[in-house]
Design a protein around this motif. Structure first.
Motif, PDB file in Angstrom:
ATOM      1  N   GLY A   1       5.045   1.980   1.848  1.00  0.00           N
ATOM      2  CA  GLY A   1       4.188   1.448   2.893  1.00  0.00           C
ATOM      3  C   GLY A   1       4.403  -0.047   3.049  1.00  0.00           C
ATOM      4  N   THR A   2       3.523  -0.670   3.816  1.00  0.00           N
ATOM      5  CA  THR A   2       3.588  -2.104   4.066  1.00  0.00           C
ATOM      6  C   THR A   2       2.497  -2.787   3.251  1.00  0.00           C
ATOM      7  OG1 THR A   2       4.411  -1.703   6.293  1.00  0.00           O
ATOM      8  CG2 THR A   2       3.486  -3.888   5.845  1.00  0.00           C
ATOM      9  N   TRP A   3       2.893  -3.822   2.517  1.00  0.00           N
ATOM     10  CA  TRP A   3       1.990  -4.552   1.635  1.00  0.00           C
ATOM     11  C   TRP A   3       2.016  -6.031   1.990  1.00  0.00           C
ATOM     12  CZ3 TRP A   3      -0.592  -1.692  -2.123  1.00  0.00           C
ATOM     13  CH2 TRP A   3      -0.096  -0.410  -2.374  1.00  0.00           C
ATOM     14  N   ILE A   4       0.845  -6.687   1.936  1.00  0.00           N
ATOM     15  CA  ILE A   4       0.780  -8.138   2.092  1.00  0.00           C
ATOM     16  C   ILE A   4       0.064  -8.727   0.882  1.00  0.00           C
ATOM     17  CG2 ILE A   4       0.811  -8.095   4.618  1.00  0.00           C
ATOM     18  CD1 ILE A   4      -2.191  -8.900   4.450  1.00  0.00           C
TER      19      ILE A   4
ATOM     20  N   LEU B   1       5.850  -7.026   2.405  1.00  0.00           N
ATOM     21  CA  LEU B   1       6.768  -6.208   1.623  1.00  0.00           C
ATOM     22  C   LEU B   1       6.683  -4.787   2.159  1.00  0.00           C
ATOM     23  CD1 LEU B   1       8.623  -5.875  -0.914  1.00  0.00           C
ATOM     24  CD2 LEU B   1       6.523  -5.415  -2.201  1.00  0.00           C
ATOM     25  N   GLN B   2       7.773  -4.298   2.723  1.00  0.00           N
ATOM     26  CA  GLN B   2       7.827  -2.938   3.263  1.00  0.00           C
ATOM     27  C   GLN B   2       8.669  -2.102   2.305  1.00  0.00           C
ATOM     28  OE1 GLN B   2       6.434  -1.482   6.117  1.00  0.00           O
ATOM     29  NE2 GLN B   2       7.293   0.428   5.353  1.00  0.00           N
ATOM     30  N   ILE B   3       8.066  -1.079   1.730  1.00  0.00           N
ATOM     31  CA  ILE B   3       8.780  -0.198   0.798  1.00  0.00           C
ATOM     32  C   ILE B   3       8.876   1.176   1.434  1.00  0.00           C
ATOM     33  CG2 ILE B   3       8.805   0.822  -1.507  1.00  0.00           C
ATOM     34  CD1 ILE B   3       7.054  -1.547  -2.423  1.00  0.00           C
ATOM     35  N   ASP B   4      10.104   1.611   1.647  1.00  0.00           N
ATOM     36  CA  ASP B   4      10.362   2.933   2.196  1.00  0.00           C
ATOM     37  C   ASP B   4      11.153   3.726   1.170  1.00  0.00           C
ATOM     38  OD1 ASP B   4       9.155   2.569   4.769  1.00  0.00           O
ATOM     39  OD2 ASP B   4      10.875   1.336   5.333  1.00  0.00           O
ATOM     40  N   ASN B   5      11.561   4.905   1.545  1.00  0.00           N
ATOM     41  CA  ASN B   5      12.323   5.776   0.661  1.00  0.00           C
ATOM     42  C   ASN B   5      13.710   5.185   0.424  1.00  0.00           C
ATOM     43  OD1 ASN B   5      12.997   7.908  -0.922  1.00  0.00           O
ATOM     44  ND2 ASN B   5      13.175   9.387   0.742  1.00  0.00           N
ATOM     45  N   GLY B   6      13.846   4.389  -0.637  1.00  0.00           N
ATOM     46  CA  GLY B   6      15.129   3.799  -0.994  1.00  0.00           C
ATOM     47  C   GLY B   6      15.398   2.435  -0.406  1.00  0.00           C
ATOM     48  N   ALA B   7      14.583   1.974   0.552  1.00  0.00           N
ATOM     49  CA  ALA B   7      14.799   0.665   1.167  1.00  0.00           C
ATOM     50  C   ALA B   7      13.577  -0.221   0.955  1.00  0.00           C
ATOM     51  CB  ALA B   7      15.068   0.805   2.660  1.00  0.00           C
ATOM     52  N   LEU B   8      13.844  -1.491   0.747  1.00  0.00           N
ATOM     53  CA  LEU B   8      12.793  -2.486   0.566  1.00  0.00           C
ATOM     54  C   LEU B   8      13.109  -3.643   1.506  1.00  0.00           C
ATOM     55  CD1 LEU B   8      11.317  -3.684  -2.737  1.00  0.00           C
ATOM     56  CD2 LEU B   8      12.265  -5.382  -1.204  1.00  0.00           C
ATOM     57  N   THR B   9      12.135  -4.045   2.327  1.00  0.00           N
ATOM     58  CA  THR B   9      12.329  -5.116   3.282  1.00  0.00           C
ATOM     59  C   THR B   9      11.284  -6.202   3.038  1.00  0.00           C
ATOM     60  OG1 THR B   9      13.153  -3.547   4.926  1.00  0.00           O
ATOM     61  CG2 THR B   9      12.464  -5.702   5.744  1.00  0.00           C
TER      62      THR B   9
ATOM     63  N   ILE C   1      -4.089   1.641  -6.930  1.00  0.00           N
ATOM     64  CA  ILE C   1      -3.019   1.881  -5.956  1.00  0.00           C
ATOM     65  C   ILE C   1      -3.391   2.977  -4.949  1.00  0.00           C
ATOM     66  CG2 ILE C   1      -1.677   3.589  -7.233  1.00  0.00           C
ATOM     67  CD1 ILE C   1       0.809   1.925  -6.326  1.00  0.00           C
ATOM     68  N   VAL C   2      -4.427   3.736  -5.238  1.00  0.00           N
ATOM     69  CA  VAL C   2      -4.896   4.771  -4.310  1.00  0.00           C
ATOM     70  C   VAL C   2      -6.342   4.475  -3.933  1.00  0.00           C
ATOM     71  CG1 VAL C   2      -3.326   6.552  -5.147  1.00  0.00           C
ATOM     72  CG2 VAL C   2      -5.557   6.300  -6.217  1.00  0.00           C
TER      73      VAL C   2
ATOM     74  N   ILE D   1      -1.346  -9.922  -6.138  1.00  0.00           N
ATOM     75  CA  ILE D   1      -2.110  -8.732  -5.785  1.00  0.00           C
ATOM     76  C   ILE D   1      -1.835  -8.490  -4.310  1.00  0.00           C
ATOM     77  CG2 ILE D   1      -4.378  -7.651  -5.609  1.00  0.00           C
ATOM     78  CD1 ILE D   1      -3.512  -8.261  -8.499  1.00  0.00           C
ATOM     79  N   LEU D   2      -1.255  -7.335  -4.012  1.00  0.00           N
ATOM     80  CA  LEU D   2      -0.896  -6.992  -2.643  1.00  0.00           C
ATOM     81  C   LEU D   2      -1.820  -5.884  -2.140  1.00  0.00           C
ATOM     82  CD1 LEU D   2       1.954  -7.748  -4.224  1.00  0.00           C
ATOM     83  CD2 LEU D   2       2.855  -7.247  -1.987  1.00  0.00           C
ATOM     84  N   ALA D   3      -2.195  -5.982  -0.875  1.00  0.00           N
ATOM     85  CA  ALA D   3      -3.043  -4.981  -0.239  1.00  0.00           C
ATOM     86  C   ALA D   3      -2.195  -4.165   0.719  1.00  0.00           C
ATOM     87  CB  ALA D   3      -4.187  -5.647   0.514  1.00  0.00           C
ATOM     88  N   LYS D   4      -2.407  -2.853   0.714  1.00  0.00           N
ATOM     89  CA  LYS D   4      -1.647  -1.963   1.595  1.00  0.00           C
ATOM     90  C   LYS D   4      -2.241  -2.028   3.003  1.00  0.00           C
ATOM     91  CE  LYS D   4       0.658   2.433   1.221  1.00  0.00           C
ATOM     92  NZ  LYS D   4       0.742   3.678   0.444  1.00  0.00           N
ATOM     93  N   GLN D   5      -1.362  -2.143   3.977  1.00  0.00           N
ATOM     94  CA  GLN D   5      -1.788  -2.245   5.377  1.00  0.00           C
ATOM     95  C   GLN D   5      -1.768  -0.900   6.050  1.00  0.00           C
ATOM     96  OE1 GLN D   5      -2.882  -5.440   6.519  1.00  0.00           O
ATOM     97  NE2 GLN D   5      -2.835  -5.405   4.303  1.00  0.00           N
TER      98      GLN D   5
END
Length: 181
Positions: free
Chosen positions: A39-42, A81-89, A150-151, A177-181
């Motif tokens: 997901g996307t984290w800030i 921070l965008q974490i996808d299946n195998g990719a991090l942006t 995390i959940v 500490i990152l929050a999921k968007q």
């Protein structure tokens, strides 16, 4: 006296023959941490820790400083921070995260507790895993300090990053500490 003795023995016999397990169910499925971190984290907060002061058991006011909004016009919350299946942006924005990681995309993989550098009790890190990535030719490991939180309704991810001196000794830890968007 015999009546008391026999009553006691009968009550023990009844007690032990009536015991049974309370729950004969399953423990549940294995948790897929990869799905949880996607997901996307800030960044919600950033803390800088002086590892030498921490090692010497100095009090928190001499060891840790909240740097979330320490630099005017450069909020850490601009970092994505965008974490996808195998990719991090990563997207830096105006945040000072350029000192930690470059802006860009890379692949990521898990680093588990089998890697000795993830557990450094002397410095207070007891991470069970981490995310390793390479962006613009630079290897970066973010230590996951805990999966607690995390959940739920407002997922949080706790990541650590360490800076090393010229002799490759850790000197500063940054706790994000990152929050999921």
């Amino acid at each position: 006296m015999k009546l008391i003795k026999y009553s006691f023995l009968i009550s023990l016999l009844v007690m032990f023959t009536q015991c049974s397990p309370d729950n004969e169910g399953k423990f549940g499925d294995t948790i897929n941490r990869s799905e949880q971190i996607m997901g996307t984290w800030i960044i919600e907060s950033a803390t800088q820790v002086d590892l030498d002061a921490e090692k010497k058991s100095f009090p928190d006011f001499a060891t840790k400083i909240n740097i979330t909004n320490a630099i005017a016009g450069m909020p850490f919350s601009d970092f994505t921070l965008q974490i996808d299946n195998g990719a991090l942006t990563t997207s830096i924005g105006n945040s000072p995260m350029a000192y930690v990681v470059s802006e860009g995309t890379g692949s990521w993989s898990w680093v588990t507790s089998d890697a000795i550098n993830l557990v450094n009790k002397e410095l207070g890190i007891n991470a069970s895993s981490g995310i390793e990535t390479q962006i613009d030719g630079e290897n970066i490991i973010f230590y996951i300090r805990t999966f607690a939180g995390i959940v739920g309704d407002a997922p949080k991810l706790s990541l650590n990053y360490e800076r090393f001196d010229s002799d490759n000794n850790p000197v500063t830890r940054y706790e994000y500490i990152l929050a999921k968007q």
